[in-house]
Motif scaffolding. Structure first.
Motif, PDB file in Angstrom:
ATOM      1  N   LEU A 168       0.811  -1.218   0.000  1.00  0.00           N
ATOM      2  CA  LEU A 168       0.000   0.000   0.000  1.00  0.00           C
ATOM      3  C   LEU A 168       0.847   1.272   0.000  1.00  0.00           C
ATOM      4  CD1 LEU A 168      -2.826  -0.941   2.538  1.00  0.00           C
ATOM      5  CD2 LEU A 168      -2.976  -0.877   0.046  1.00  0.00           C
ATOM      6  N   PHE A 169       1.897   1.307   0.840  1.00  0.00           N
ATOM      7  CA  PHE A 169       2.627   2.560   1.038  1.00  0.00           C
ATOM      8  C   PHE A 169       3.979   2.616   0.334  1.00  0.00           C
ATOM      9  CE2 PHE A 169      -0.105   1.944   4.804  1.00  0.00           C
ATOM     10  CZ  PHE A 169      -0.923   3.056   4.646  1.00  0.00           C
ATOM     11  N   ARG A 170       4.409   1.471  -0.228  1.00  0.00           N
ATOM     12  CA  ARG A 170       5.669   1.424  -0.984  1.00  0.00           C
ATOM     13  C   ARG A 170       6.770   2.227  -0.275  1.00  0.00           C
ATOM     14  NH1 ARG A 170       4.907   4.486  -4.974  1.00  0.00           N
ATOM     15  NH2 ARG A 170       2.866   5.264  -4.346  1.00  0.00           N
ATOM     16  N   PRO A 171       7.033   1.922   0.998  1.00  0.00           N
ATOM     17  CA  PRO A 171       7.971   2.745   1.767  1.00  0.00           C
ATOM     18  C   PRO A 171       9.360   2.808   1.138  1.00  0.00           C
ATOM     19  CG  PRO A 171       7.542   0.658   2.884  1.00  0.00           C
ATOM     20  CD  PRO A 171       6.557   0.766   1.765  1.00  0.00           C
ATOM     21  N   ARG A 172       9.873   4.014   1.040  1.00  0.00           N
ATOM     22  CA  ARG A 172      11.254   4.224   0.593  1.00  0.00           C
ATOM     23  C   ARG A 172      12.134   4.092   1.832  1.00  0.00           C
ATOM     24  NH1 ARG A 172      10.687   8.968  -1.044  1.00  0.00           N
ATOM     25  NH2 ARG A 172      10.278   8.570  -3.253  1.00  0.00           N
ATOM     26  N   ILE A 173      13.052   3.156   1.797  1.00  0.00           N
ATOM     27  CA  ILE A 173      13.865   2.849   2.975  1.00  0.00           C
ATOM     28  C   ILE A 173      15.290   3.313   2.739  1.00  0.00           C
ATOM     29  CG2 ILE A 173      14.625   1.024   4.532  1.00  0.00           C
ATOM     30  CD1 ILE A 173      12.259  -0.654   3.304  1.00  0.00           C
ATOM     31  N   GLU A 174      15.802   4.096   3.672  1.00  0.00           N
ATOM     32  CA  GLU A 174      17.160   4.617   3.558  1.00  0.00           C
ATOM     33  C   GLU A 174      17.937   4.333   4.843  1.00  0.00           C
ATOM     34  OE1 GLU A 174      16.952   8.753   2.613  1.00  0.00           O
ATOM     35  OE2 GLU A 174      15.553   8.472   0.950  1.00  0.00           O
ATOM     36  N   GLY A 175      19.146   3.840   4.702  1.00  0.00           N
ATOM     37  CA  GLY A 175      20.025   3.637   5.850  1.00  0.00           C
ATOM     38  C   GLY A 175      19.718   2.410   6.683  1.00  0.00           C
ATOM     39  N   LEU A 176      19.028   1.438   6.120  1.00  0.00           N
ATOM     40  CA  LEU A 176      18.674   0.247   6.892  1.00  0.00           C
ATOM     41  C   LEU A 176      19.921  -0.496   7.382  1.00  0.00           C
ATOM     42  CD1 LEU A 176      16.259  -1.403   7.895  1.00  0.00           C
ATOM     43  CD2 LEU A 176      16.379  -2.739   5.771  1.00  0.00           C
ATOM     44  N   GLU A 177      21.033  -0.317   6.667  1.00  0.00           N
ATOM     45  CA  GLU A 177      22.277  -0.977   7.064  1.00  0.00           C
ATOM     46  C   GLU A 177      22.811  -0.476   8.409  1.00  0.00           C
ATOM     47  OE1 GLU A 177      23.471   2.654   4.639  1.00  0.00           O
ATOM     48  OE2 GLU A 177      21.923   1.099   4.544  1.00  0.00           O
ATOM     49  N   HIS A 178      22.260   0.638   8.897  1.00  0.00           N
ATOM     50  CA  HIS A 178      22.712   1.179  10.180  1.00  0.00           C
ATOM     51  C   HIS A 178      22.114   0.441  11.380  1.00  0.00           C
ATOM     52  CE1 HIS A 178      24.834   4.272   8.147  1.00  0.00           C
ATOM     53  NE2 HIS A 178      23.776   4.946   7.753  1.00  0.00           N
ATOM     54  N   ILE A 179      21.106  -0.397  11.147  1.00  0.00           N
ATOM     55  CA  ILE A 179      20.543  -1.198  12.231  1.00  0.00           C
ATOM     56  C   ILE A 179      21.495  -2.359  12.506  1.00  0.00           C
ATOM     57  CG2 ILE A 179      18.614  -2.643  12.967  1.00  0.00           C
ATOM     58  CD1 ILE A 179      17.819   0.229  12.737  1.00  0.00           C
ATOM     59  N   PRO A 180      22.015  -2.494  13.731  1.00  0.00           N
ATOM     60  CA  PRO A 180      22.946  -3.590  14.033  1.00  0.00           C
ATOM     61  C   PRO A 180      22.310  -4.949  13.741  1.00  0.00           C
ATOM     62  CG  PRO A 180      22.887  -1.993  15.822  1.00  0.00           C
ATOM     63  CD  PRO A 180      21.770  -1.633  14.904  1.00  0.00           C
ATOM     64  N   GLU A 181      23.097  -5.862  13.193  1.00  0.00           N
ATOM     65  CA  GLU A 181      22.587  -7.189  12.871  1.00  0.00           C
ATOM     66  C   GLU A 181      22.322  -8.018  14.125  1.00  0.00           C
ATOM     67  OE1 GLU A 181      25.081  -9.146  10.088  1.00  0.00           O
ATOM     68  OE2 GLU A 181      24.781  -7.650   8.497  1.00  0.00           O
ATOM     69  N   ASP A 182      23.017  -7.723  15.202  1.00  0.00           N
ATOM     70  CA  ASP A 182      22.773  -8.419  16.465  1.00  0.00           C
ATOM     71  C   ASP A 182      23.163  -7.497  17.613  1.00  0.00           C
ATOM     72  OD1 ASP A 182      25.644  -8.626  16.805  1.00  0.00           O
ATOM     73  OD2 ASP A 182      25.571 -10.309  15.407  1.00  0.00           O
ATOM     74  N   GLY A 183      22.800  -7.907  18.810  1.00  0.00           N
ATOM     75  CA  GLY A 183      23.116  -7.119  19.993  1.00  0.00           C
ATOM     76  C   GLY A 183      22.088  -6.042  20.277  1.00  0.00           C
ATOM     77  N   ALA A 184      22.112  -5.553  21.505  1.00  0.00           N
ATOM     78  CA  ALA A 184      21.145  -4.553  21.949  1.00  0.00           C
ATOM     79  C   ALA A 184      21.418  -3.187  21.336  1.00  0.00           C
ATOM     80  CB  ALA A 184      21.165  -4.444  23.468  1.00  0.00           C
ATOM     81  N   ALA A 185      20.359  -2.476  21.026  1.00  0.00           N
ATOM     82  CA  ALA A 185      20.455  -1.111  20.516  1.00  0.00           C
ATOM     83  C   ALA A 185      19.103  -0.444  20.672  1.00  0.00           C
ATOM     84  CB  ALA A 185      20.880  -1.095  19.052  1.00  0.00           C
ATOM     85  N   ILE A 186      19.125   0.884  20.698  1.00  0.00           N
ATOM     86  CA  ILE A 186      17.896   1.677  20.758  1.00  0.00           C
ATOM     87  C   ILE A 186      17.674   2.334  19.407  1.00  0.00           C
ATOM     88  CG2 ILE A 186      16.762   3.678  21.828  1.00  0.00           C
ATOM     89  CD1 ILE A 186      18.475   3.156  24.328  1.00  0.00           C
ATOM     90  N   VAL A 187      16.458   2.219  18.894  1.00  0.00           N
ATOM     91  CA  VAL A 187      16.075   2.959  17.687  1.00  0.00           C
ATOM     92  C   VAL A 187      15.166   4.091  18.147  1.00  0.00           C
ATOM     93  CG1 VAL A 187      14.965   2.868  15.433  1.00  0.00           C
ATOM     94  CG2 VAL A 187      16.221   0.871  16.278  1.00  0.00           C
ATOM     95  N   ALA A 188      15.642   5.326  18.014  1.00  0.00           N
ATOM     96  CA  ALA A 188      14.912   6.498  18.503  1.00  0.00           C
ATOM     97  C   ALA A 188      14.382   7.293  17.324  1.00  0.00           C
ATOM     98  CB  ALA A 188      15.826   7.373  19.360  1.00  0.00           C
ATOM     99  N   GLY A 189      13.067   7.476  17.257  1.00  0.00           N
ATOM    100  CA  GLY A 189      12.492   8.138  16.102  1.00  0.00           C
ATOM    101  C   GLY A 189      11.523   9.245  16.432  1.00  0.00           C
ATOM    102  N   ASN A 190      11.190  10.030  15.423  1.00  0.00           N
ATOM    103  CA  ASN A 190      10.112  10.999  15.567  1.00  0.00           C
ATOM    104  C   ASN A 190       8.785  10.251  15.539  1.00  0.00           C
ATOM    105  OD1 ASN A 190      10.289  10.257  12.858  1.00  0.00           O
ATOM    106  ND2 ASN A 190       9.825  12.288  12.071  1.00  0.00           N
ATOM    107  N   HIS A 191       7.729  10.903  15.979  1.00  0.00           N
ATOM    108  CA  HIS A 191       6.432  10.233  16.079  1.00  0.00           C
ATOM    109  C   HIS A 191       5.353  11.150  15.529  1.00  0.00           C
ATOM    110  CE1 HIS A 191       3.558   7.374  17.130  1.00  0.00           C
ATOM    111  NE2 HIS A 191       3.433   7.585  18.431  1.00  0.00           N
ATOM    112  N   LEU A 192       4.936  10.856  14.305  1.00  0.00           N
ATOM    113  CA  LEU A 192       4.000  11.728  13.599  1.00  0.00           C
ATOM    114  C   LEU A 192       2.610  11.133  13.441  1.00  0.00           C
ATOM    115  CD1 LEU A 192       6.428  12.817  10.730  1.00  0.00           C
ATOM    116  CD2 LEU A 192       5.613  14.260  12.600  1.00  0.00           C
ATOM    117  N   SER A 193       2.503   9.820  13.556  1.00  0.00           N
ATOM    118  CA  SER A 193       1.252   9.175  13.187  1.00  0.00           C
ATOM    119  C   SER A 193       1.110   7.830  13.883  1.00  0.00           C
ATOM    120  CB  SER A 193       1.225   8.973  11.662  1.00  0.00           C
ATOM    121  OG  SER A 193       0.199   8.100  11.267  1.00  0.00           O
TER     122      SER A 193
END
Length: 235
Positions: A18-43
């Motif tokens: 439906l939304f055909r999301p354009r994804i940029e920088g997905l490689e920055h998500i660690p493949e393993d181990g703990a991490a926080i993903v902090a984002g804006n919240h619009l919807s």
């Protein structure tokens, strides 16, 4: 199990279609181990779009109201969020922030991804608001990186109050992981955690291109409530 069925069989494919999301920088998500993903919240759509495109499982701290709604709709919403592994957090009272930090650290201690919206609530006007410091405290205590994330276009497809989203392309953009080892042991120092939080918010701002307001969104919303309840009459 429900999380992965939802992600790969039901909701994930539907959202991509439906939304055909354009994804940029997905490689920055660690493949393993703990991490926080902090984002804006619009919807409200943010809750589903980001997890749908991240390969790893991610757990969000969700407001308790999603789990306590009345009637059949409330029970279905609560069941959905629980089945998807999301954690309810009571945002009222003095202990609310500490409760959120405890729950978040529990997720990180398992080596998992934690999703958090530092603004603490959805933006009511599409602008980026001042971040709360819980994200900085958790990053320091757990010693984990923070990946900034920007949802772009989700406010336009489903602003607050709109039940069904418009069908329109959105962008999900991830920045490089941020590490704060230079602040180690300073999680109780207000100046340090404020500096870290502001650094994270600036990274989100760079990714999103939003207008920034140096105030808490909840405070601004509270000021607007009387105007909504008692609109001025035209003379």
């Amino acid at each position: 199990m429900f999380y992965y069925v939802l992600k790969y069989v039901i909701l994930g494919p539907l959202l991509r279609l439906l939304f055909r999301p354009r994804i940029e920088g997905l490689e920055h998500i660690p493949e393993d181990g703990a991490a926080i993903v902090a984002g804006n919240h619009l919807s409200f759509s943010d809750h589903f779009l980001m997890p749908a495109i991240i390969k790893r499982r991610i757990t969000f701290l969700a407001k308790a109201e999603y789990f306590t709604g009345p009637g059949l709709k409330g029970r279905l919403t609560a069941a959905f969020f629980r089945s998807a592994g999301q954690i309810p957090v009571d945002r009222s009272g003095k202990e609310a922030g500490q409760a959120a930090i405890r729950e978040g650290l529990g997720v990180l201690s398992k080596g998992e991804l934690l999703g958090i919206y530092p603004e603490g609530t959805r933006s009511h006007d599409g602008k980026l608001y001042k971040g709360k410091v819980g994200v900085a405290v958790m990053a320091l205590r757990a010693g984990v990186p923070v990946v900034p994330c920007a949802m772009v276009g989700t406010f336009e497809i489903q602003p607050p109050g709109q039940k069904l989203p418009k069908i329109k392309q959105v962008t999900v953009r991830f920045g490089e992981p941020m590490e704060f080892s230079r602040y180690e042991g300073m999680e109780n120092e207000k100046a340090a955690i404020r500096a870290i939080t502001d650094e994270i918010m600036y990274a989100i701002l760079e990714l999103s291109g939003q207008e920034y307001i140096d105030r808490y969104a909840a405070d601004v919303k509270a000021e607007l409530e009387p105007a909504k309840k008692f609109p001025r009459r035209r003379r």
